[in-house]
Design a protein around this motif. Structure first.
Motif, PDB file in Angstrom:
ATOM      1  N   ARG A  75      48.165  -0.608   9.597  1.00  0.00           N
ATOM      2  CA  ARG A  75      48.569   0.589   8.850  1.00  0.00           C
ATOM      3  C   ARG A  75      49.213   0.212   7.517  1.00  0.00           C
ATOM      4  O   ARG A  75      48.972   0.846   6.490  1.00  0.00           O
ATOM      5  N   PHE A  76      50.032  -0.836   7.542  1.00  0.00           N
ATOM      6  CA  PHE A  76      50.638  -1.324   6.298  1.00  0.00           C
ATOM      7  C   PHE A  76      49.565  -1.805   5.322  1.00  0.00           C
ATOM      8  O   PHE A  76      49.653  -1.558   4.110  1.00  0.00           O
ATOM      9  N   GLY A  77      48.572  -2.509   5.838  1.00  0.00           N
ATOM     10  CA  GLY A  77      47.499  -3.009   4.988  1.00  0.00           C
ATOM     11  C   GLY A  77      46.729  -1.889   4.318  1.00  0.00           C
ATOM     12  O   GLY A  77      46.445  -1.941   3.111  1.00  0.00           O
ATOM     13  N   LEU A  78      46.397  -0.855   5.077  1.00  0.00           N
ATOM     14  CA  LEU A  78      45.693   0.294   4.506  1.00  0.00           C
ATOM     15  C   LEU A  78      46.556   1.004   3.467  1.00  0.00           C
ATOM     16  O   LEU A  78      46.053   1.485   2.449  1.00  0.00           O
ATOM     17  N   TRP A  87      40.880  -3.957   2.111  1.00  0.00           N
ATOM     18  CA  TRP A  87      41.632  -4.472   3.254  1.00  0.00           C
ATOM     19  C   TRP A  87      40.709  -5.204   4.215  1.00  0.00           C
ATOM     20  O   TRP A  87      41.062  -6.249   4.754  1.00  0.00           O
ATOM     21  N   ASN A  88      39.491  -4.687   4.419  1.00  0.00           N
ATOM     22  CA  ASN A  88      38.520  -5.362   5.279  1.00  0.00           C
ATOM     23  C   ASN A  88      38.109  -6.702   4.681  1.00  0.00           C
ATOM     24  O   ASN A  88      37.926  -7.693   5.399  1.00  0.00           O
ATOM     25  N   GLY A  89      37.962  -6.744   3.346  1.00  0.00           N
ATOM     26  CA  GLY A  89      37.618  -8.003   2.691  1.00  0.00           C
ATOM     27  C   GLY A  89      38.693  -9.057   2.883  1.00  0.00           C
ATOM     28  O   GLY A  89      38.399 -10.231   3.128  1.00  0.00           O
ATOM     29  N   ILE A  90      39.943  -8.645   2.777  1.00  0.00           N
ATOM     30  CA  ILE A  90      41.059  -9.572   2.997  1.00  0.00           C
ATOM     31  C   ILE A  90      41.074 -10.060   4.440  1.00  0.00           C
ATOM     32  O   ILE A  90      41.316 -11.249   4.709  1.00  0.00           O
ATOM     33  N   GLN A  91      40.779  -9.166   5.368  1.00  0.00           N
ATOM     34  CA  GLN A  91      40.747  -9.558   6.783  1.00  0.00           C
ATOM     35  C   GLN A  91      39.630 -10.565   7.052  1.00  0.00           C
ATOM     36  O   GLN A  91      39.804 -11.499   7.843  1.00  0.00           O
TER      37      GLN A  91
END
Length: 226
Positions: A75-78, A87-91
């Motif tokens: 949630r923080f990432g979003l 955020w998906n790219g960072i993950q």
């Protein structure tokens, strides 16, 4: 999620961790436990199984802590990056970095002369395959956007939870903890949306019951017209 379903999640996760650890432990530590079964030492067999069960409960608690921590981090990432794709790219980057470290750091720290890199590559491949399978099931049962977060949790969160066993690199603890964490993480990930949906249904049913009781009370309180 309702409190009843939250307790259900906690209880079932404990059972998944306990049962998985007992089954895997009997295979991984068979060279230690075999004399107990050969000589039919009931007390020793029960003690060994109970010990494995308790360790499984401990792994399950670690898994659940990691699961709820990831829900917060997600949630923080979003919220921070304001974009699900970013955020998906960072993950994805963190997933690749975690798998690389699992192979490279273990090989540089624990490899002996003549050891093959394949021995250190297999755990990473196992974790990746299981992660992909669980993420695919999660996205199939929910939506496509759930694939990367599910894969991130199954790989990166498992690696973080797995650190105690990775540090000592003892084969028994290494695989015992890995399979227990993967089973608990997969269960929590695949059951969460079902429990949330069930909780919503229960809330709707309670709301209807309250409305029905309120309507009945209003009818009872009306004065008879004479």
């Amino acid at each position: 999620m309702t409190s009843r379903n939250l307790v259900k999640l906690f209880r079932n996760s404990l059972l998944v961790g306990g049962v998985t650890t007992v089954i895997v432990g009997l295979f991984v530590r068979w060279h230690e436990l075999q004399p107990f079964f050969v000589d039919f030492k009931i007390k020793d067999i029960i003690s060994a199984i109970l010990w494995l069960l308790l360790m499984g409960f401990l792994y399950s608690v670690i898994s659940q802590m990691g699961f709820f921590a990831y829900l917060t981090v997600h949630r923080f990432g979003l919220g921070i990056f304001k974009s699900a794709s970013l955020w998906n790219g960072i993950q994805i980057v963190l997933i690749l970095f975690g798998l690389f470290d699992l192979v490279y750091l273990r090989y540089t720290n624990f490899a002996k002369t003549g050891d093959s890199m394949l021995l250190y590559l297999l755990p990473a491949l196992l974790l990746l395959i299981v992660g992909l399978a669980v993420a695919w099931l999660k996205s199939k049962e929910t939506n496509r956007e759930a694939f990367i977060p599910a894969l991130f949790f199954m790989i990166v969160a498992t690696l973080v939870e797995w650190v105690p066993a990775l540090r000592i690199n003892a084969q028994n603890w290494f695989y015992l903890m890995l399979f227990a964490l993967m089973a608990c993480n997969a269960y929590q990930l695949l059951i969460l949306h079902k429990l949330n949906a069930q909780s919503e249904q229960e809330r709707q049913q309670r709301l209807k019951q309250k409305e029905g009781k309120a309507n009945n009370n209003k009818k009872m309180s009306k004065k008879p017209s004479i």
